[in-house]
Design an enzyme around this catalytic site. Structure first.
Site, PDB file in Angstrom:
ATOM      1  N   ASP A  46       1.148  -1.026   0.011  1.00 22.82           N
ATOM      2  CA  ASP A  46      -0.135   0.084  -0.354  1.00 22.82           C
ATOM      3  C   ASP A  46       0.418   1.205  -0.250  1.00 22.82           C
ATOM      4  O   ASP A  46       2.171   1.138  -0.220  1.00 22.82           O
ATOM      5  CB  ASP A  46      -0.845  -0.095   1.243  1.00 22.82           C
ATOM      6  CG  ASP A  46      -0.672  -0.101   2.862  1.00 22.82           C
ATOM      7  OD1 ASP A  46       0.563   0.728   2.895  1.00 22.82           O
ATOM      8  OD2 ASP A  46      -0.707  -0.355   3.290  1.00 22.82           O
ATOM      9  N   ALA A  47       0.420   2.304   0.078  1.00 21.72           N
ATOM     10  CA  ALA A  47       0.556   3.264   0.718  1.00 21.72           C
ATOM     11  C   ALA A  47       2.054   3.635   0.910  1.00 21.72           C
ATOM     12  O   ALA A  47       2.374   4.379   0.636  1.00 21.72           O
ATOM     13  CB  ALA A  47       0.053   4.829  -0.126  1.00 21.72           C
TER      14      ALA A  47
END
Length: 139
Positions: free
Chosen positions: A14-15
């Site tokens: 994810d980010a």
């Protein structure tokens, strides 16, 4: 037990750079198919020759610590339960010496000839899935 190894890819994160949790379910699915291949019954061959599949009935995963981009992971898969038509495969995700997640899948031995129908797991496959149980049953 069978082992499935992989390296975490950038697209798995994810980010924040942490593996996005649905990937663990994807990897459990991949590990199940690797497990069947290790037994000598690749999923593609079972389906092509016998129209047999192992659809997922239930899955769960407990996350103990995060995985990150480029981590090397081994998934160790073992049959925890073997019923007449259903089996439970336990998966342990290991990075180095550390278990980072543990999960399981409950699957049914299923014929896809016509309408899908659960069938008993064949005896030759049962023996390979649970060899110690079969050895002790013979005594």
């Amino acid at each position: 037990m069978a082992e499935y190894s992989f390296q975490v890819r950038w697209g798995d994160t994810d980010a924040a750079g942490i593996v996005f949790y649905p990937n663990f379910y994807k990897w459990m699915d991949e590990a199940t198919h690797e497990y069947l291949s290790a037994l000598g019954f690749p999923s593609s061959k079972l389906y092509a020759e016998q129209q047999i599949g192992v659809p997922l009935l239930e899955a769960n995963c407990i996350f103990k610590c995060p995985l990150f981009f480029e981590d090397s992971v081994v998934v160790q898969s073992t049959v925890e339960e073997l019923q007449n038509k259903v089996f439970k495969l336990r998966h342990a995700f290991i990075r180095g010496e550390q278990i980072v997640a543990e999960g399981y899948e409950l699957r049914a031995w299923t014929s896809f000839e016509g309408k899908p129908k659960a069938l008993p797991v064949p005896e030759d496959i049962r023996k390979k899935m649970m060899p110690k149980t079969h050895q002790s049953m013979k005594r």
